[in-house]
Enzyme design. Structure first.
Site, PDB file in Angstrom:
ATOM      1  N   HIS A 134     -11.976  -5.424   8.349  1.00 30.58           N
ATOM      2  CA  HIS A 134     -12.561  -5.213   7.022  1.00 30.58           C
ATOM      3  C   HIS A 134     -13.848  -4.398   7.115  1.00 30.58           C
ATOM      4  O   HIS A 134     -14.678  -4.441   6.214  1.00 30.58           O
ATOM      5  CB  HIS A 134     -12.868  -6.559   6.352  1.00 30.58           C
ATOM      6  N   GLU A 148       0.819  -1.214   0.000  1.00 30.24           N
ATOM      7  CA  GLU A 148       0.000   0.000   0.000  1.00 30.24           C
ATOM      8  C   GLU A 148       0.851   1.261   0.000  1.00 30.24           C
ATOM      9  O   GLU A 148       0.597   2.209  -0.755  1.00 30.24           O
ATOM     10  CB  GLU A 148      -0.939  -0.008   1.208  1.00 30.24           C
TER      11      GLU A 148
END
Length: 657
Positions: free
Chosen positions: A460, A393
């Site tokens: 999540h 990322e």
């Protein structure tokens, strides 16, 4: 190659001596109390000068704070450079950052931020730009040996190797990271050994031999230009001064100084030139005198300049690049689309309209992304513009900055917004500050699927938009409808500033709505009245809009009129629209899915209480999630954690006050 035979050795000597003369001058000014801070590269000049000398003018260099020789060898004028170094008016950053924390794109130099190795992924983005443009420039990026322990070092090397990017990674191994010796931080003798793990050549270079530096860099550049990918060069040298002058050097054994003093790069090159009969002592003395006079004049000029002054208005005006204003109105023709399809259509139209738009992210190519937003894109646009990244990322966001500097419009998908924390440094310290510091537009869009309601557990399901609302320089967008999702994303892709685009996963396939055909733009910073009302105002965004509309319909059946304001953009947020609504209804409730403490709703409630207190008939009310991680069990999430069950009781309190 025979570097000496192909080099103007007298000119190289002048280039090598200039940063040493500057070092000597700066140390003298510190002792005189005329300069407060200096990061010295004394004894390391051969690396910066040799790297800059070896490259072409159109090649990029990403230096660090001991690489003064890069700037001088690239011909950066000394007067404004010294104004920058001394924090005076006339520098390159208007006093907003120090020393070499800025870029000069016209000299193909992109300076550092203080976070070690953070610019290495940016170098990968610049290298990718070279490949996409079919241009032959290469990118050289510096890191200290200490920075090689950072994740960005490994993410950048991996990305450059996988994509065969024309990047040269130079590790300037000067033996110490502030006071910690390299052998206490690195378990191997040679950092260059890491190269084999990434499938690239690695080489140890005598960093105090300017000709050896030039030779190694030229060979690495030839390899990069030939399409053979990156190289890792470890330049061995020594830091003869403290980390910065105030740090001192008491922690360094005296014998190390003696060892490296005998290997001083200036002394060694002078001895070489004398043996070769190229430059006599008298000529060297003349060159030194000329450079000392030049440096003395430039430093005195800089010291005579006034302190940097500004106004709040000027500083605010430079935080962002001028916004995208060429907005297209929507066409009257509409058809029903799911939220996810509206986002996909926006990406497709943007890519069709402008070849500078490209996508990066994990599994977004053949697989189409975990939410299938980019399904079919690789067949339509090819793998150069729809790029699977490794699980990096930070590396992906840093590369996006490099692409933006070269005029591209990258869109990075963070697979789940929860994982955006891995890119936090690149977002808040690199993307967010770049335009304010040195005027570089940063056209980077980060798509982040976020939010709960799906029983996905604590990693999540998070809603972390408030983290980024606290960071000046970022724009934060959270659409609630398919029409806004498409129009806001098309605007974000054109916006010359970093935009975090939060897409609620629950809305992807549960919400449908009319969406105009073709390209249109929804302006950033403009809220919409999702439902008009007179008795109280609910200010919300994202999934909260749908909760608020359901609740407003329930209350309407009981004779209560609630106005629902959909912010759409959190930064900048539409104060005028919220104030106008509160002035009408005299009551305010702020609703969001994120946890309560320090949520963005607190900012809205505090602002309204401060500037519109006289209009309020009741204290502002916040409705948010419990201050807990998002639980996995649906019953726990829905009944204990979620903000949704708290909305009606909160409205009862607000309306009864």
């Amino acid at each position: 190659m025979d570097v000496a035979a192909t080099t103007d050795l007298k000119a190289l000597y002048r280039a090598l001596l200039l940063p040493r003369v500057i070092e000597e001058r700066m140390l003298r000014l510190i002792r005189q109390g005329r300069l407060s801070k200096w990061f010295s590269g004394y004894g390391q000049e051969a690396i910066a000068v040799g790297c800059a000398w070896a490259l072409e003018d159109h090649d990029y260099i990403l230096p660090m704070h001991r690489n003064l020789g890069v700037w001088t060898t690239r011909g950066v004028p000394l007067r404004p450079l010294f104004c920058q170094l001394m924090g005076r008016a006339g520098g390159f950053t208007k006093g907003r950052d120090r020393t070499f924390h800025f870029g000069l794109p016209e000299r193909r130099i992109i300076g550092m931020i203080s976070h070690m190795a953070a610019m290495l992924p940016v170098a990968c983005g610049l290298g990718l730009a070279a490949r996409l443009k079919r241009e032959d420039f290469v990118v050289l990026a510096f890191s200290g040996e200490g920075g090689t322990r950072e994740g960005d070092f490994h993410e950048a090397l991996n990305l450059a190797a996988v994509w065969k990017l024309p990047v040269i990674f130079v590790v300037e191994n000067n033996g110490y990271g502030l006071s910690t010796p390299a052998h206490e931080a690195i378990p191997v003798e040679d950092v260059a050994d890491a190269a084999v793990g990434y499938g690239m050549p690695g080489e140890v270079v005598d960093g105090n031999d300017v000709l050896a530096v030039i030779d190694a860099v030229r060979r690495a550049a030839e390899r990069a230009r030939a399409g053979e990918g990156p190289t890792l060069l470890e330049m061995k040298t020594f830091r003869m001064r403290g980390h910065e002058e105030a740090s001192g050097t008491k922690y360094v054994p005296k014998e190390l100084f003696e060892y490296w003093r005998k290997r001083d790069p200036i002394d060694r090159f002078e001895a070489y030139l004398e043996r070769a009969g190229v430059l006599s002592r008298a000529e060297r003395k003349t060159i030194r005198a000329e450079l000392e006079a030049e440096v003395r004049e430039a430093t005195e000029y800089a010291l005579a300049q006034p302190e940097v002054e500004s106004t709040p208005e000027a500083e605010r005006a430079d935080l962002f690049a001028p916004p995208f204003l060429a907005l297209r109105a929507p066409k009257p023709t509409r058809r029903e689309l799911r939220f996810v399809d509206a986002i996909s259509e926006a990406l497709r139209l943007a890519m069709e309209q402008d070849e500078r738009v490209l996508l990066m992210g994990q599994d977004i190519a053949e697989y189409g992304g975990v939410f299938k937003v980019t399904e079919g894109f690789v067949e339509r646009f090819g793998k150069e513009r729809v790029r699977n990244t490794p699980i990096i990322e930070s590396g992906a966001v840093g590369a996006a900055l490099g692409l933006a500097i070269e005029g591209f419009k990258p869109v990075v998908e963070i697979q789940y917004a929860d994982f955006i924390s891995c890119a936090f440094n690149q977002i808040v310290n690199n993307l967010a500050t770049t335009h304010y510091r040195w005027g570089q537009p940063v056209n980077v869009t980060i798509r982040a699927p976020f939010g709960g309601g799906l029983g996905a557990g604590p990693f999540h399901s998070q809603s972390k938009e408030a983290w980024f609302c606290h960071v000046p320089g970022l724009k934060i967008v959270v659409p609630a409808t398919p029409e806004d999702a498409k129009g806001l994303l098309l605007t974000a892709i054109e916006e010359p500033n970093p935009v975090l685009f939060f897409e609620h996963k629950l809305l992807y396939r549960s919400v449908r709505g009319p969406v105009p055909e073709g390209i249109y733009h929804v302006p950033l910073g403009k809220a919409r009245v999702a439902r008009a009302g007179t008795d109280a105002t609910i200010v919300t965004y994202g999934v909260g809009v749908h909760w608020a509309l359901e609740e407003a319909a329930w209350w309407a059946e009981r004779g209560v009129s609630l106005e629902v304001i959909d912010l759409r953009t959190l930064i900048p947020w539409d104060r005028e629209a919220v104030l106008a609504s509160v002035q009408k209804t005299n009551r305010l409730l702020v609703l969001h899915e994120a946890t309560r403490t320090a949520g963005f709703g607190a900012e809205i409630a505090a602002e309204i209480a401060e500037v519109a207190f006289e209009w309020l008939d009741a204290p502002p009310v916040r409705v948010a999630a419990e201050d807990l991680p998002v639980p996995f069990a649906r019953t726990l999430e829905e009944k204990i954690f979620s903000a949704r069950p708290r909305l009606r009781p909160a409205l009862v309190r607000l309306l009864r006050f």
